[in-house]
Design a protein around this motif. Structure first.
Motif, PDB file in Angstrom:
ATOM      1  N   ARG A 158       0.839  -1.208   0.000  1.00 54.65           N
ATOM      2  CA  ARG A 158       0.000   0.000   0.000  1.00 54.65           C
ATOM      3  C   ARG A 158       0.870   1.252   0.000  1.00 54.65           C
ATOM      4  O   ARG A 158       1.777   1.365   0.841  1.00 54.65           O
ATOM      5  CB  ARG A 158      -0.912  -0.003   1.235  1.00 54.65           C
ATOM      6  N   ASP A 175      -2.050  -2.647  -4.105  1.00 52.70           N
ATOM      7  CA  ASP A 175      -3.086  -2.337  -3.115  1.00 52.70           C
ATOM      8  C   ASP A 175      -3.398  -0.863  -3.329  1.00 52.70           C
ATOM      9  O   ASP A 175      -3.013  -0.279  -4.355  1.00 52.70           O
ATOM     10  CB  ASP A 175      -2.590  -2.609  -1.682  1.00 52.70           C
ATOM     11  N   GLY A 214      -3.156   2.730  -3.929  1.00 60.10           N
ATOM     12  CA  GLY A 214      -2.022   3.560  -4.365  1.00 60.10           C
ATOM     13  C   GLY A 214      -0.988   2.817  -5.198  1.00 60.10           C
ATOM     14  O   GLY A 214      -0.081   3.426  -5.748  1.00 60.10           O
ATOM     15  N   ARG A 255      -6.770  -9.950 -13.922  1.00 58.43           N
ATOM     16  CA  ARG A 255      -6.336  -9.598 -12.557  1.00 58.43           C
ATOM     17  C   ARG A 255      -6.853  -8.225 -12.146  1.00 58.43           C
ATOM     18  O   ARG A 255      -7.316  -8.022 -11.027  1.00 58.43           O
ATOM     19  CB  ARG A 255      -4.797  -9.639 -12.446  1.00 58.43           C
ATOM     20  N   THR A 274     -10.900  -8.196  -8.253  1.00 59.78           N
ATOM     21  CA  THR A 274     -11.451  -7.913  -6.914  1.00 59.78           C
ATOM     22  C   THR A 274     -12.881  -7.371  -7.040  1.00 59.78           C
ATOM     23  O   THR A 274     -13.793  -7.835  -6.345  1.00 59.78           O
ATOM     24  CB  THR A 274     -10.554  -6.918  -6.149  1.00 59.78           C
ATOM     25  N   ASN A 320      -9.230   0.888  -8.198  1.00 58.89           N
ATOM     26  CA  ASN A 320      -9.250  -0.399  -8.887  1.00 58.89           C
ATOM     27  C   ASN A 320     -10.462  -1.253  -8.504  1.00 58.89           C
ATOM     28  O   ASN A 320     -11.182  -1.750  -9.368  1.00 58.89           O
ATOM     29  CB  ASN A 320      -7.938  -1.145  -8.584  1.00 58.89           C
ATOM     30  N   VAL A 321     -10.710  -1.417  -7.219  1.00 57.32           N
ATOM     31  CA  VAL A 321     -11.799  -2.302  -6.785  1.00 57.32           C
ATOM     32  C   VAL A 321     -13.151  -1.715  -7.200  1.00 57.32           C
ATOM     33  O   VAL A 321     -13.987  -2.386  -7.814  1.00 57.32           O
ATOM     34  CB  VAL A 321     -11.747  -2.524  -5.253  1.00 57.32           C
ATOM     35  N   ASP A 331     -11.900  10.640  -2.596  1.00 57.96           N
ATOM     36  CA  ASP A 331     -11.735  11.450  -1.390  1.00 57.96           C
ATOM     37  C   ASP A 331     -11.955  12.951  -1.637  1.00 57.96           C
ATOM     38  O   ASP A 331     -11.782  13.762  -0.735  1.00 57.96           O
ATOM     39  CB  ASP A 331     -10.443  11.131  -0.637  1.00 57.96           C
ATOM     40  N   LYS A 373     -10.655   8.521 -13.792  1.00 53.67           N
ATOM     41  CA  LYS A 373      -9.850   8.018 -12.670  1.00 53.67           C
ATOM     42  C   LYS A 373      -8.672   7.170 -13.144  1.00 53.67           C
ATOM     43  O   LYS A 373      -7.573   7.285 -12.628  1.00 53.67           O
ATOM     44  CB  LYS A 373     -10.731   7.191 -11.717  1.00 53.67           C
ATOM     45  N   LYS A 397      -9.502  13.870 -10.006  1.00 55.77           N
ATOM     46  CA  LYS A 397     -10.448  13.676  -8.903  1.00 55.77           C
ATOM     47  C   LYS A 397     -11.885  13.701  -9.429  1.00 55.77           C
ATOM     48  O   LYS A 397     -12.175  14.359 -10.429  1.00 55.77           O
ATOM     49  CB  LYS A 397     -10.290  14.804  -7.883  1.00 55.77           C
ATOM     50  N   ASN A 457     -10.787  -3.437   2.484  1.00 57.32           N
ATOM     51  CA  ASN A 457     -10.477  -4.232   3.668  1.00 57.32           C
ATOM     52  C   ASN A 457     -10.964  -3.507   4.910  1.00 57.32           C
ATOM     53  O   ASN A 457     -10.608  -2.347   5.130  1.00 57.32           O
ATOM     54  CB  ASN A 457      -8.962  -4.460   3.757  1.00 57.32           C
TER      55      ASN A 457
HETATM   56  P1  NDP Z   1      -7.021   2.507  -5.235  1.00 58.70           P
HETATM   57  O1  NDP Z   1      -5.886   3.298  -4.733  1.00 58.70           O
HETATM   58  O2  NDP Z   1      -7.028   2.044  -6.648  1.00 58.70           O
HETATM   59  O3  NDP Z   1      -8.388   3.305  -4.983  1.00 58.70           O
HETATM   60  C1  NDP Z   1      -8.806   3.774  -3.743  1.00 58.70           C
HETATM   61  C2  NDP Z   1      -9.888   4.819  -4.004  1.00 58.70           C
HETATM   62  O4  NDP Z   1     -10.529   5.166  -2.773  1.00 58.70           O
HETATM   63  C3  NDP Z   1      -9.369   6.116  -4.596  1.00 58.70           C
HETATM   64  O5  NDP Z   1     -10.240   6.524  -5.628  1.00 58.70           O
HETATM   65  C4  NDP Z   1      -9.436   7.105  -3.423  1.00 58.70           C
HETATM   66  O6  NDP Z   1      -9.675   8.441  -3.810  1.00 58.70           O
HETATM   67  C5  NDP Z   1     -10.645   6.587  -2.701  1.00 58.70           C
HETATM   68  N1  NDP Z   1     -10.751   6.968  -1.296  1.00 58.70           N
HETATM   69  C6  NDP Z   1      -9.817   6.925  -0.321  1.00 58.70           C
HETATM   70  N2  NDP Z   1     -10.352   7.247   0.863  1.00 58.70           N
HETATM   71  C7  NDP Z   1     -11.679   7.491   0.622  1.00 58.70           C
HETATM   72  C8  NDP Z   1     -12.793   7.807   1.445  1.00 58.70           C
HETATM   73  N3  NDP Z   1     -12.676   7.937   2.753  1.00 58.70           N
HETATM   74  N4  NDP Z   1     -14.017   7.915   0.849  1.00 58.70           N
HETATM   75  C9  NDP Z   1     -14.171   7.769  -0.474  1.00 58.70           C
HETATM   76  N5  NDP Z   1     -13.144   7.447  -1.298  1.00 58.70           N
HETATM   77  C10 NDP Z   1     -11.929   7.314  -0.750  1.00 58.70           C
HETATM   78  O7  NDP Z   1      -7.159   1.252  -4.244  1.00 58.70           O
HETATM   79  P2  NDP Z   1      -7.833  -0.153  -4.495  1.00 58.70           P
HETATM   80  O8  NDP Z   1      -9.106   0.022  -5.228  1.00 58.70           O
HETATM   81  O9  NDP Z   1      -6.820  -1.092  -4.999  1.00 58.70           O
HETATM   82  O10 NDP Z   1      -8.142  -0.594  -2.992  1.00 58.70           O
HETATM   83  C11 NDP Z   1      -9.268  -0.123  -2.280  1.00 58.70           C
HETATM   84  C12 NDP Z   1      -9.492  -0.986  -1.061  1.00 58.70           C
HETATM   85  O11 NDP Z   1      -9.651  -2.371  -1.475  1.00 58.70           O
HETATM   86  C13 NDP Z   1      -8.352  -1.013  -0.045  1.00 58.70           C
HETATM   87  O12 NDP Z   1      -8.905  -1.216   1.233  1.00 58.70           O
HETATM   88  C14 NDP Z   1      -7.571  -2.264  -0.426  1.00 58.70           C
HETATM   89  O13 NDP Z   1      -6.814  -2.780   0.647  1.00 58.70           O
HETATM   90  C15 NDP Z   1      -8.711  -3.194  -0.802  1.00 58.70           C
HETATM   91  N6  NDP Z   1      -8.361  -4.315  -1.660  1.00 58.70           N
HETATM   92  C16 NDP Z   1      -7.783  -4.104  -2.892  1.00 58.70           C
HETATM   93  C17 NDP Z   1      -7.496  -5.178  -3.703  1.00 58.70           C
HETATM   94  C18 NDP Z   1      -6.989  -4.995  -5.086  1.00 58.70           C
HETATM   95  O14 NDP Z   1      -6.917  -5.994  -5.816  1.00 58.70           O
HETATM   96  N7  NDP Z   1      -6.648  -3.800  -5.524  1.00 58.70           N
HETATM   97  C19 NDP Z   1      -7.706  -6.566  -3.242  1.00 58.70           C
HETATM   98  C20 NDP Z   1      -8.402  -6.664  -1.970  1.00 58.70           C
HETATM   99  C21 NDP Z   1      -8.672  -5.568  -1.215  1.00 58.70           C
HETATM  100  P3  NDP Z   1      -8.615   9.322  -4.653  1.00 58.70           P
HETATM  101  O15 NDP Z   1      -8.632   8.730  -6.033  1.00 58.70           O
HETATM  102  O16 NDP Z   1      -9.245  10.665  -4.589  1.00 58.70           O
HETATM  103  O17 NDP Z   1      -7.321   9.189  -3.952  1.00 58.70           O
END
Ligand code: NDP
Length: 445
Positions: A94, A166, A168, A205, A209, A240-241, A262, A281, A287, A345
């Motif tokens: 992460r 993960d 970022g 891949r 998720t 991503n998710v 965010d 995105k 954003k 998570n």
């Molecule tokens: P990314 O970095 O691709 O995306 C995260 C997104 O969440 C970003 O768009 C970010 O905004 C946004 N964000 C962060 N904080 C907040 C908030 N409080 N409210 C609303 N949006 C918010 O991460 P992933 O999609 O890879 O991962 C997301 C979650 O899924 C994490 O918990 C990760 O551990 C979990 N996960 C991921 C997996 C994977 O395969 N990628 C597998 C299993 C779990 P901004 O773009 O503005 O920064």
């Protein structure tokens, strides 16, 4: 008298001060596996519980790099190998300003049970850094990744520890990390997953998720004579998710009515423009607030928490840990939501989960519902070992089967241990038993 499980929890809190996320994850698992410990006194005899809450190893290191202005920057790097009882450490890296040891340990601990649930021989690890790729140039991200790998390479390997992406950390970051590993180690092996398709990545891949989450939700909904089809869905996070969960919801006939990042959230009762948001995105890296400025239909709210107030049938929190608190859960209940599926998570606080359960919402816990990502990483490892690639459909069909097995195992474990309809307990128990048996078989190590 204090129960055995509470004694272990207290010990974890005492020995690991200032790690609230780790405490939360440990409590959530341990409190649900008490019936297993009663049935298996042999686990207590060899202190499976005391060992499972202690990482096998924790590496913290300095990551120096030089930014575009020529200034030296220093970040902290982490890699925690939590448990290798059933296979090499496996779990993401992460990259976010909030990363600290507590967050890495909570994620690594959860990964033990999630990876076990996938049915693949993969142990659990997690890592990352407080480096934030946001607002950094490609060159800065590359320099950071190269410096990070210059220390990490000695601790990982295709049969030792296989990191992934993960929050970022996407394909760009994995590419830079992989390039540096290969250069230093002089070996081309599947040491990372989430790689680009031209150098050992797996089709499917990137989608796994989010798609897996929606497959899981459909199975849960079906058991209660409901479906994604015709449902209104809200999705938090636009990474991503979230993006691929949205795509699969649309494919299955649902409507995504709100999505956040965010910087805020967009709402359109007729359905948000998934393709435009994905472009903004994934490719433009902007954003939601910037996207909304030129959006043709829908409303923008600068507080992302407004998402939980939107009338919906299904909510998919896919952003980050503890993003849904008690107040958000109450708002969801009032808005008529019927089911919550955790894509991120531990996105729901214990108080939020209590509210959702008390109000009879269906609940899919992250360890089971978002396991499709790591499961497909295991498929990537298999393809790398065979020096072979499967088609998208082959991977996606395997993913569907995996999610179906996870759902069935969690559901059956819940029933067997007298907690029917409680998938949190079912997932924790099913994941735990396999790891506990492996630890038992391997002696005190
Ligand atoms: P990314 O970095 O691709 O995306 C995260 C997104 O969440 C970003 O768009 C970010 O905004 C946004 N964000 C962060 N904080 C907040 C908030 N409080 N409210 C609303 N949006 C918010 O991460 P992933 O999609 O890879 O991962 C997301 C979650 O899924 C994490 O918990 C990760 O551990 C979990 N996960 C991921 C997996 C994977 O395969 N990628 C597998 C299993 C779990 P901004 O773009 O503005 O920064």
């Amino acid at each position: 008298m204090m129960s055995y499980v509470h004694e272990v929890i207290n010990d974890v809190v005492e020995k690991n001060p200032s790690e609230p996320e780790f405490h939360q994850a440990v409590k959530e698992v341990l409190l649900t596996i008490e019936p297993v410990l009663k049935k298996h006194p042999e686990y207590r005899k060899v202190k499976i519980l005391e060992r499972i809450v202690e990482p096998e190893r924790q590496i913290i290191f300095r990551v120096p790099w030089i930014d575009d202005r020529g200034e030296v920057q220093i970040n902290k790097g982490y890699r925690v190998g939590f448990n290798s009882a059933i296979g090499p450490y496996k779990g993401g890296l992460r990259l976010h300003r909030s990363v600290n040891l507590s967050i890495v340990k909570f994620l690594g601990f959860e990964q033990i049970f999630k990876n076990s649930l996938t049915g693949f021989p993969i142990g659990a690890g997690k890592g990352g850094s407080d480096f934030d790729p946001e607002n950094k140039s490609d060159t800065e991200v590359m320099k950071f990744c190269q410096s990070f790998m210059t220390e990490l390479y000695r601790h990982i390997g295709a049969d030792t520890d296989v990191p992934a992406g993960d929050l970022g950390t996407g394909t760009r970051e994995i590419g830079y990390l992989f390039g540096q590993y290969k250069r230093i180690k002089n070996v081309c092996e599947g040491v990372l997953t989430g790689k680009g398709l031209s150098y050992g990545g797996s089709l499917g891949r990137k989608e796994a998720t989010g798609y897996g989450l929606v497959y899981f939700m459909e199975m849960l909904l079906k058991d209660y004579e409901k479906s994604i089809e015709g449902s209104r869905v809200v999705v938090s996070g636009a990474g991503n998710v979230a993006l691929y969960a949205m795509e699969k919801v649309r494919q299955m006939g649902g409507t995504v009515v709100a999505v956040s990042d965010d910087s805020g959230m967009v709402y359109n009762p007729a359905g948000v423009d998934i393709d435009a948001i994905k472009k903004a995105k994934e490719f433009e890296r902007i954003k939601i607030s910037d996207y909304a400025a030129s959006m043709k239909q829908g409303e923008f709210f600068s507080d992302y928490r407004e998402l939980w107030k939107v009338p919906c049938d299904i909510a998919l929190p896919c952003a980050t840990q503890n993003e849904m608190d008690e107040e958000s859960a109450k708002a969801l209940v009032s808005s008529g939501c019927k089911a919550v599926g955790e894509g991120a998570n531990m996105p729901c606080t214990p108080e939020a989960i209590r509210i959702l359960q008390e109000n009879g919402l269906l609940f899919a816990p992250s360890k089971a519902a978002n396991a499709g990502g790591v499961a497909t990483s295991a498929l990537e490892m298999a393809q790398n070992s065979m020096r072979y690639s499967w088609t998208f459909d082959e991977v996606d069909n395997r993913l569907k089967k995996i999610m179906s097995n996870i759902y069935r195992n969690a559901k059956e474990a819940a029933v067997y241990y007298d907690k029917p309809n409680n998938l949190i307990a079912g997932a924790n128990i099913a994941g735990f038993v396999k790891v506990a048996e492996a630890m038992l078989a391997q002696g005190v190590v």
